[in-house]
Design a protein around this motif. Structure first.
Motif, PDB file in Angstrom:
ATOM      1  N   LEU A  58       0.847  -1.185   0.000  1.00 53.46           N
ATOM      2  CA  LEU A  58       0.000   0.000   0.000  1.00 53.46           C
ATOM      3  C   LEU A  58       0.887   1.242   0.000  1.00 53.46           C
ATOM      4  CD1 LEU A  58      -3.188   0.534   0.499  1.00 53.46           C
ATOM      5  CD2 LEU A  58      -2.422   1.248   2.745  1.00 53.46           C
ATOM      6  N   ALA A  59       0.468   2.258  -0.726  1.00 51.14           N
ATOM      7  CA  ALA A  59       1.169   3.541  -0.720  1.00 51.14           C
ATOM      8  C   ALA A  59       0.162   4.636  -0.400  1.00 51.14           C
ATOM      9  CB  ALA A  59       1.830   3.812  -2.060  1.00 51.14           C
ATOM     10  N   GLU A  60       0.565   5.569   0.445  1.00 51.21           N
ATOM     11  CA  GLU A  60      -0.255   6.735   0.776  1.00 51.21           C
ATOM     12  C   GLU A  60       0.549   7.992   0.482  1.00 51.21           C
ATOM     13  OE1 GLU A  60      -1.529   6.729   4.830  1.00 51.21           O
ATOM     14  OE2 GLU A  60      -2.849   5.017   4.557  1.00 51.21           O
ATOM     15  N   ALA A  61      -0.049   8.890  -0.286  1.00 53.24           N
ATOM     16  CA  ALA A  61       0.567  10.182  -0.574  1.00 53.24           C
ATOM     17  C   ALA A  61      -0.346  11.257  -0.006  1.00 53.24           C
ATOM     18  CB  ALA A  61       0.741  10.362  -2.077  1.00 53.24           C
ATOM     19  N   GLU A  62       0.248  12.265   0.625  1.00 57.97           N
ATOM     20  CA  GLU A  62      -0.532  13.350   1.226  1.00 57.97           C
ATOM     21  C   GLU A  62       0.086  14.697   0.901  1.00 57.97           C
ATOM     22  OE1 GLU A  62      -0.152  12.390   5.379  1.00 57.97           O
ATOM     23  OE2 GLU A  62      -2.062  11.323   5.379  1.00 57.97           O
ATOM     24  N   GLY A  63      -0.778  15.698   0.843  1.00 59.84           N
ATOM     25  CA  GLY A  63      -0.317  17.070   0.680  1.00 59.84           C
ATOM     26  C   GLY A  63      -0.031  17.445  -0.757  1.00 59.84           C
ATOM     27  N   ASN A  64      -0.956  18.124  -1.385  1.00 59.29           N
ATOM     28  CA  ASN A  64      -0.789  18.611  -2.755  1.00 59.29           C
ATOM     29  C   ASN A  64      -0.337  17.489  -3.696  1.00 59.29           C
ATOM     30  OD1 ASN A  64      -0.960  20.580  -4.726  1.00 59.29           O
ATOM     31  ND2 ASN A  64       1.153  21.244  -4.435  1.00 59.29           N
ATOM     32  N   VAL A  65      -1.086  16.413  -3.702  1.00 61.41           N
ATOM     33  CA  VAL A  65      -0.744  15.232  -4.490  1.00 61.41           C
ATOM     34  C   VAL A  65      -1.022  15.495  -5.965  1.00 61.41           C
ATOM     35  CG1 VAL A  65      -1.244  12.785  -4.882  1.00 61.41           C
ATOM     36  CG2 VAL A  65      -1.272  13.712  -2.555  1.00 61.41           C
ATOM     37  N   ARG A  66      -0.032  15.168  -6.798  1.00 60.01           N
ATOM     38  CA  ARG A  66      -0.162  15.305  -8.252  1.00 60.01           C
ATOM     39  C   ARG A  66       0.451  14.063  -8.885  1.00 60.01           C
ATOM     40  NH1 ARG A  66      -0.215  21.089 -10.034  1.00 60.01           N
ATOM     41  NH2 ARG A  66       0.141  20.125 -12.040  1.00 60.01           N
ATOM     42  N   TYR A  67      -0.229  13.505  -9.862  1.00 57.10           N
ATOM     43  CA  TYR A  67       0.316  12.372 -10.602  1.00 57.10           C
ATOM     44  C   TYR A  67       0.151  12.658 -12.084  1.00 57.10           C
ATOM     45  CZ  TYR A  67       1.281   7.726 -12.330  1.00 57.10           C
ATOM     46  OH  TYR A  67       1.836   6.671 -13.007  1.00 57.10           O
ATOM     47  N   VAL A  68       1.225  12.507 -12.838  1.00 57.07           N
ATOM     48  CA  VAL A  68       1.207  12.760 -14.275  1.00 57.07           C
ATOM     49  C   VAL A  68       1.758  11.524 -14.980  1.00 57.07           C
ATOM     50  CG1 VAL A  68       2.084  14.216 -16.145  1.00 57.07           C
ATOM     51  CG2 VAL A  68       1.561  15.232 -13.919  1.00 57.07           C
ATOM     52  N   GLU A  69       1.016  11.043 -15.971  1.00 62.26           N
ATOM     53  CA  GLU A  69       1.460   9.920 -16.794  1.00 62.26           C
ATOM     54  C   GLU A  69       0.931  10.144 -18.194  1.00 62.26           C
ATOM     55  OE1 GLU A  69       1.583   5.056 -16.735  1.00 62.26           O
ATOM     56  OE2 GLU A  69       0.189   6.079 -15.417  1.00 62.26           O
ATOM     57  N   GLY A  70       1.822  10.448 -19.112  1.00 58.66           N
ATOM     58  CA  GLY A  70       1.398  10.761 -20.477  1.00 58.66           C
ATOM     59  C   GLY A  70       0.473  11.965 -20.477  1.00 58.66           C
ATOM     60  N   LYS A  71      -0.720  11.817 -21.086  1.00 58.69           N
ATOM     61  CA  LYS A  71      -1.690  12.915 -21.140  1.00 58.69           C
ATOM     62  C   LYS A  71      -2.572  12.982 -19.898  1.00 58.69           C
ATOM     63  CE  LYS A  71      -2.125  12.870 -26.159  1.00 58.69           C
ATOM     64  NZ  LYS A  71      -3.050  12.724 -27.287  1.00 58.69           N
ATOM     65  N   ARG A  72      -2.493  11.970 -19.028  1.00 64.61           N
ATOM     66  CA  ARG A  72      -3.343  11.931 -17.833  1.00 64.61           C
ATOM     67  C   ARG A  72      -2.678  12.643 -16.663  1.00 64.61           C
ATOM     68  NH1 ARG A  72      -5.168   5.706 -18.231  1.00 64.61           N
ATOM     69  NH2 ARG A  72      -6.644   6.006 -19.919  1.00 64.61           N
ATOM     70  N   ARG A  73      -3.520  13.378 -15.922  1.00 62.13           N
ATOM     71  CA  ARG A  73      -3.063  14.071 -14.720  1.00 62.13           C
ATOM     72  C   ARG A  73      -4.102  13.851 -13.637  1.00 62.13           C
ATOM     73  NH1 ARG A  73      -2.859  16.931 -19.014  1.00 62.13           N
ATOM     74  NH2 ARG A  73      -4.639  18.214 -18.539  1.00 62.13           N
ATOM     75  N   ALA A  74      -3.634  13.653 -12.408  1.00 64.01           N
ATOM     76  CA  ALA A  74      -4.549  13.471 -11.279  1.00 64.01           C
ATOM     77  C   ALA A  74      -4.084  14.364 -10.139  1.00 64.01           C
ATOM     78  CB  ALA A  74      -4.567  12.008 -10.841  1.00 64.01           C
ATOM     79  N   PHE A  75      -5.058  14.924  -9.409  1.00 64.94           N
ATOM     80  CA  PHE A  75      -4.778  15.833  -8.305  1.00 64.94           C
ATOM     81  C   PHE A  75      -5.688  15.473  -7.135  1.00 64.94           C
ATOM     82  CE2 PHE A  75      -4.567  17.916 -12.418  1.00 64.94           C
ATOM     83  CZ  PHE A  75      -3.302  18.476 -12.418  1.00 64.94           C
ATOM     84  N   ALA A  76      -5.190  15.614  -5.912  1.00 68.03           N
ATOM     85  CA  ALA A  76      -6.008  15.357  -4.721  1.00 68.03           C
ATOM     86  C   ALA A  76      -5.248  15.806  -3.486  1.00 68.03           C
ATOM     87  CB  ALA A  76      -6.366  13.879  -4.613  1.00 68.03           C
ATOM     88  N   ASP A  77      -5.959  15.833  -2.367  1.00 69.85           N
ATOM     89  CA  ASP A  77      -5.294  16.093  -1.089  1.00 69.85           C
ATOM     90  C   ASP A  77      -4.552  14.848  -0.614  1.00 69.85           C
ATOM     91  OD1 ASP A  77      -6.338  18.690  -0.977  1.00 69.85           O
ATOM     92  OD2 ASP A  77      -8.156  18.003   0.033  1.00 69.85           O
ATOM     93  N   LYS A  78      -5.115  13.671  -0.973  1.00 65.34           N
ATOM     94  CA  LYS A  78      -4.533  12.408  -0.537  1.00 65.34           C
ATOM     95  C   LYS A  78      -4.777  11.346  -1.603  1.00 65.34           C
ATOM     96  CE  LYS A  78      -4.592   9.166   3.334  1.00 65.34           C
ATOM     97  NZ  LYS A  78      -5.095   8.932   4.688  1.00 65.34           N
ATOM     98  N   MET A  79      -3.812  10.432  -1.759  1.00 66.16           N
ATOM     99  CA  MET A  79      -3.959   9.321  -2.691  1.00 66.16           C
ATOM    100  C   MET A  79      -3.552   8.037  -1.985  1.00 66.16           C
ATOM    101  SD  MET A  79      -1.942   8.360  -6.191  1.00 66.16           S
ATOM    102  CE  MET A  79      -0.634   7.541  -5.324  1.00 66.16           C
TER     103      MET A  79
END
Length: 150
Positions: free
Chosen positions: A66-87
């Protein structure tokens, strides 16, 4: 210290199945987890995750579960981008959950909600919240059909 960092990088690349490059202001390794803190940037292939803190939980075989990311989370892969407070990424179930001001974009298209769950194995997603917003632009088919004249 170098040997320790090399061990961590080898461990993470095994966990993710391909090389992982990690950067952060601080790295802590414990028996069952790896913690990146401060300006975290994790890259694998053409995907990049940035956040203020990322914790990767390990199972008894030292593989990522399991992985947890917190604080201004951004994920970019190719043309896709995801944003959240937590992932949260459940490696075993292959499910990604974005929590808090969640947004996924691809080109001009996007979906927003308080929580977005992506079931990778099934290639399906759910967005929930008080109100879910989407914007979708259909791509034009530039090919001319044989039965139609230009």
């Amino acid at each position: 210290m170098r040997l320790f960092l090399l061990f961590i990088l080898v461990l993470l690349s095994v966990c993710f199945g391909q090389p992982l490059v990690g950067e952060a202001d601080k790295l802590t390794y414990e028996k069952d987890k790896v913690i990146y803190q401060g300006n975290v940037k994790l890259s694998r292939g053409d995907g990049t995750l940035t956040a203020e803190r990322v914790i990767i939980y390990l199972d008894e075989n030292r593989k990522a579960k399991l992985a947890e990311a917190e604080g201004n989370v951004r994920y970019v892969e190719g043309k896709r981008r995801a944003f959240a407070d937590k992932m949260i990424y459940d490696f075993q179930k292959d499910i990604i959950t974005l929590i808090g001001r969640a947004r996924v974009e691809e080109g001009q298209n996007f979906v927003e909600g308080e929580r977005i769950v992506y079931y990778r194995k099934e290639d399906r997603a759910e967005a929930v919240g008080k109100r879910v917003r989407t914007f979708y632009v259909e791509e034009k088919d530039e090919k001319v059909r044989p039965d139609k004249k230009p």
